[in-house]
Design a protein around this motif. Structure first.
Motif, PDB file in Angstrom:
ATOM      1  N   LEU A 208      -2.034  -2.925   6.808  1.00 40.49           N
ATOM      2  CA  LEU A 208      -1.471  -1.754   7.471  1.00 40.49           C
ATOM      3  C   LEU A 208      -0.952  -2.100   8.862  1.00 40.49           C
ATOM      4  O   LEU A 208       0.123  -1.662   9.270  1.00 40.49           O
ATOM      5  CB  LEU A 208      -2.512  -0.636   7.568  1.00 40.49           C
ATOM      6  CG  LEU A 208      -2.989  -0.075   6.229  1.00 40.49           C
ATOM      7  CD1 LEU A 208      -4.064   0.976   6.462  1.00 40.49           C
ATOM      8  CD2 LEU A 208      -1.834   0.535   5.454  1.00 40.49           C
ATOM      9  N   LEU A 209      -1.710  -2.931   9.587  1.00 32.55           N
ATOM     10  CA  LEU A 209      -1.260  -3.227  10.943  1.00 32.55           C
ATOM     11  C   LEU A 209      -0.019  -4.111  10.929  1.00 32.55           C
ATOM     12  O   LEU A 209       0.853  -3.987  11.784  1.00 32.55           O
ATOM     13  CB  LEU A 209      -2.376  -3.835  11.783  1.00 32.55           C
ATOM     14  CG  LEU A 209      -2.796  -5.281  11.610  1.00 32.55           C
ATOM     15  CD1 LEU A 209      -1.957  -6.190  12.479  1.00 32.55           C
ATOM     16  CD2 LEU A 209      -4.241  -5.414  12.019  1.00 32.55           C
ATOM     17  N   ASP A 210       0.077  -4.971   9.930  1.00 33.73           N
ATOM     18  CA  ASP A 210       1.264  -5.821   9.837  1.00 33.73           C
ATOM     19  C   ASP A 210       2.506  -4.960   9.586  1.00 33.73           C
ATOM     20  O   ASP A 210       3.550  -5.146  10.204  1.00 33.73           O
ATOM     21  CB  ASP A 210       1.061  -6.828   8.702  1.00 33.73           C
ATOM     22  CG  ASP A 210       2.132  -7.906   8.704  1.00 33.73           C
ATOM     23  OD1 ASP A 210       2.648  -8.198   9.802  1.00 33.73           O
ATOM     24  OD2 ASP A 210       2.449  -8.436   7.634  1.00 33.73           O
ATOM     25  N   ILE A 211       2.366  -3.973   8.713  1.00 32.47           N
ATOM     26  CA  ILE A 211       3.497  -3.095   8.411  1.00 32.47           C
ATOM     27  C   ILE A 211       3.844  -2.243   9.646  1.00 32.47           C
ATOM     28  O   ILE A 211       5.002  -2.156  10.058  1.00 32.47           O
ATOM     29  CB  ILE A 211       3.171  -2.176   7.204  1.00 32.47           C
ATOM     30  CG1 ILE A 211       2.870  -3.021   5.971  1.00 32.47           C
ATOM     31  CG2 ILE A 211       4.317  -1.219   6.926  1.00 32.47           C
ATOM     32  CD1 ILE A 211       2.347  -2.242   4.783  1.00 32.47           C
ATOM     33  N   ALA A 212       2.815  -1.630  10.237  1.00 28.97           N
ATOM     34  CA  ALA A 212       3.053  -0.768  11.403  1.00 28.97           C
ATOM     35  C   ALA A 212       3.720  -1.571  12.511  1.00 28.97           C
ATOM     36  O   ALA A 212       4.709  -1.142  13.111  1.00 28.97           O
ATOM     37  CB  ALA A 212       1.736  -0.172  11.900  1.00 28.97           C
TER      38      ALA A 212
END
Ligand code: TRP
Length: 518
Positions: free
Chosen positions: A393-397
């Motif tokens: 999720l943090l990579d996408i965000a």
């Protein structure tokens, strides 16, 4: 009223706080994996170009605007033109909900690893440890898979630390913390870099992989379309990195400059901030590549195999290298992760300050309450990144918010200041004191920088439309759902803040007005 506005105790305090905001996990954690992913030394070229054509001009713009209007970003833009108040809210809201929520979790990881360093808890298999034991990563981004308690705990610690610093006013909170933390940070960095460079295999990796440029990777004029598209992505990533690392498009630098006294050398402060920050990244890169070189040599594997891409670089490669050190491994681990924690905290607090100030500038809410509520909301929002799919999720965000959210913010602020406030007006204000900026700056803010940013947005967009980012599954409703919810939430919040009427705003006089008449 304006007279009760807090201010920096000294210019050096301001500089340390701004540099503290700029230097963060982005300089070590993000810069090194970006550099690796995008062709090692070749990445330095677009990075430096981005610094010159967007970083420095926009830093001058943000400092100049905050100083001219003596206000945080929403109030600054309102004063330029009422219909742009939303842009002033866009910046801190995007930064808070799009970046700070995951950023605080990564600082939390660093705190966990700081403790793990004492016993070198990752053992012989740091990769397995990171993914399976520490993150307990779920199979895909689409299944949250429960909260990781150790991460939740350290994330809470991070928010408490931010709260303790931001609770007090700028002079007694952030300035005091920066004056203590920044020299410590520089010292720790010098130790880490010196230590890494002295290891066997380090010089070889630095010369052959870090400072060695693969020009094809950045050749956006190549005949072959695949090379061209790949090179376009490298350029877009470099610009995104510059915004991220210099804290531009967050509203932070506008707010920080608003606390400066009237007679201030804006241009010099902007140059120093950019220079120190980018030098720091490049020097920290020496340490990262150096230590990977050492690792490759001591294990007898090629460099390309030893280095890992992606956000896990600092948490897989470094621990592995730390374990391989001939002596004082624990000390090295503690210094490295402490360095990351300090770098991250001084950036995190700057955003909470920017948001707090935006709210207190518009509403008559007490500062302490605002900072407290923001930290509580921030912690609650971070919880999603402490789940077992947090890394995905943090990579996408990170990818979408940095490459679109920050870049769009930067583009719009160039347009608003360049064309509506008029670049000349701001330049005249900046040049009242100190070294000043050349006329060329006007041209950059009005034409060059926006044009380049528009092209880059198209490049990013076409790249993301032609291939889904990072190969994450796009057919899963969950990712779309979370993504869209986040975007809708941000837009709703921006509109709510903008349309919320406040008496305080009407009562304030505009400090820049008298200067404009001169
Ligand atoms: N400039 C920081 C870095 O390089 C990023 C940053 C600054 C940041 N302020 C922030 C991230 C606030 C999150 C929240 O790491």
């Amino acid at each position: 009223m304006t007279s009760s506005r807090s201010s920096w105790k000294s210019n050096i305090g301001f500089l340390l706080a701004s540099i503290g905001s700029a230097i963060g996990l982005g300089n070590v954690w993000r810069f090194s994996y970006m550099a690796h992913q995008h062709g090692g030394g070749a990445f330095l070229v677009p990075y430096i170009v981005a610094l010159i054509v967007a970083g420095v001009p926009i830093m001058i713009l943000e400092y100049g605007l905050g100083h001219h209007e003596k206000a945080s970003s929403p109030l600054s833009f309102t004063r330029v033109n009422k219909s742009f108040e939303w842009l002033g809210w866009w910046m801190p809201v995007v930064a808070m909900f799009g970046i700070m929520l995951y950023y605080s979790v990564i600082i939390g990881w660093c705190v966990n690893y700081l403790f793990y360093s004492f016993s070198l808890a990752w053992g012989d298999d740091p990769q397995g440890f990171f993914f399976n034991q520490f993150l307990q990563l779920s199979d895909s981004a689409a299944s949250l898979g429960g909260i990781r308690i150790p991460i939740l705990f350290t994330t809470l610690l991070v928010w408490v630390a931010c709260w303790l610093i931001c609770f007090r006013d700028i002079r007694h909170g952030i300035e005091r913390a920066s004056v203590i933390f920044m020299p410590v940070l520089f010292l720790l960095t010098i130790i880490i870099v010196g230590w890494s460079l002295s290891l066997d295999g380090a010089p070889d990796a630095i010369f052959n992989h870090y400072l060695h440029a693969d020009w094809q990777k950045i050749n956006f004029l190549a005949h072959d379309p695949a090379t061209r598209i790949a090179a376009g992505k490298v350029w877009a990533a470099a610009f995104g990195q510059i915004f991220f690392t210099l804290s531009l498009g967050f509203g932070i630098m506008i707010t920080y400059a608003s606390y400066l006294p009237k007679k201030t050398d804006i241009a010099k402060n902007a140059f120093i901030t950019c220079l120190v920050n980018c030098l720091y990244s490049v020097v920290a890169g020496l340490a990262v590549f150096g230590i990977v070189g050492f690792m490759a040599q001591s294990q007898g594997v090629p460099f390309a195999e030893a280095i890992k891409g992606g956000p896990q670089l600092a948490f897989v490669v470094y621990p592995k290298a730390i374990s391989l050190l001939p002596k004082m491994n624990t000390l090295f681990g503690i210094i490295f992760f402490l360095m990351l924690v300090i770098a991250g905290l001084t950036s995190g607090v700057s955003l909470i300050e920017a948001f707090t100030c935006s709210l207190t500038d518009k509403f008559d809410w007490p500062r302490k309450k605002v900072a407290t509520v923001l930290c509580i909301i921030g912690f609650l929002g971070s919880i999603i990144f402490t789940t077992r799919s947090g890394l995905f999720l943090l990579d996408i965000a990170d990818h979408f918010i940095t490459n679109y959210g920050l870049v769009c913010g930067g583009l719009l602020e160039c347009i608003v200041v360049g064309w509506i406030l008029k670049a000349t007006v701001l330049r005249r204000h900046i040049n009242r004191h100190g070294i000043g900026v050349p006329k060329l700056w006007n041209f950059f803010i009005r034409y060059t920088t926006p044009a380049i940013l528009i092209v880059l947005l198209f490049i990013s967009l076409s790249g993301d439309l032609s291939a889904n980012y990072g190969g994450y599954p796009t057919d899963q409703l969950f990712i779309y759902g979370v993504g869209w919810m986040l975007i809708c939430f941000i837009v709703a919040l921006v509109l709510a803040f903008q349309s919320w009427k406040s008496d305080k705003l009407k009562r304030r006089h505009k400090p820049g007005e008298d200067e404009l008449l001169v």
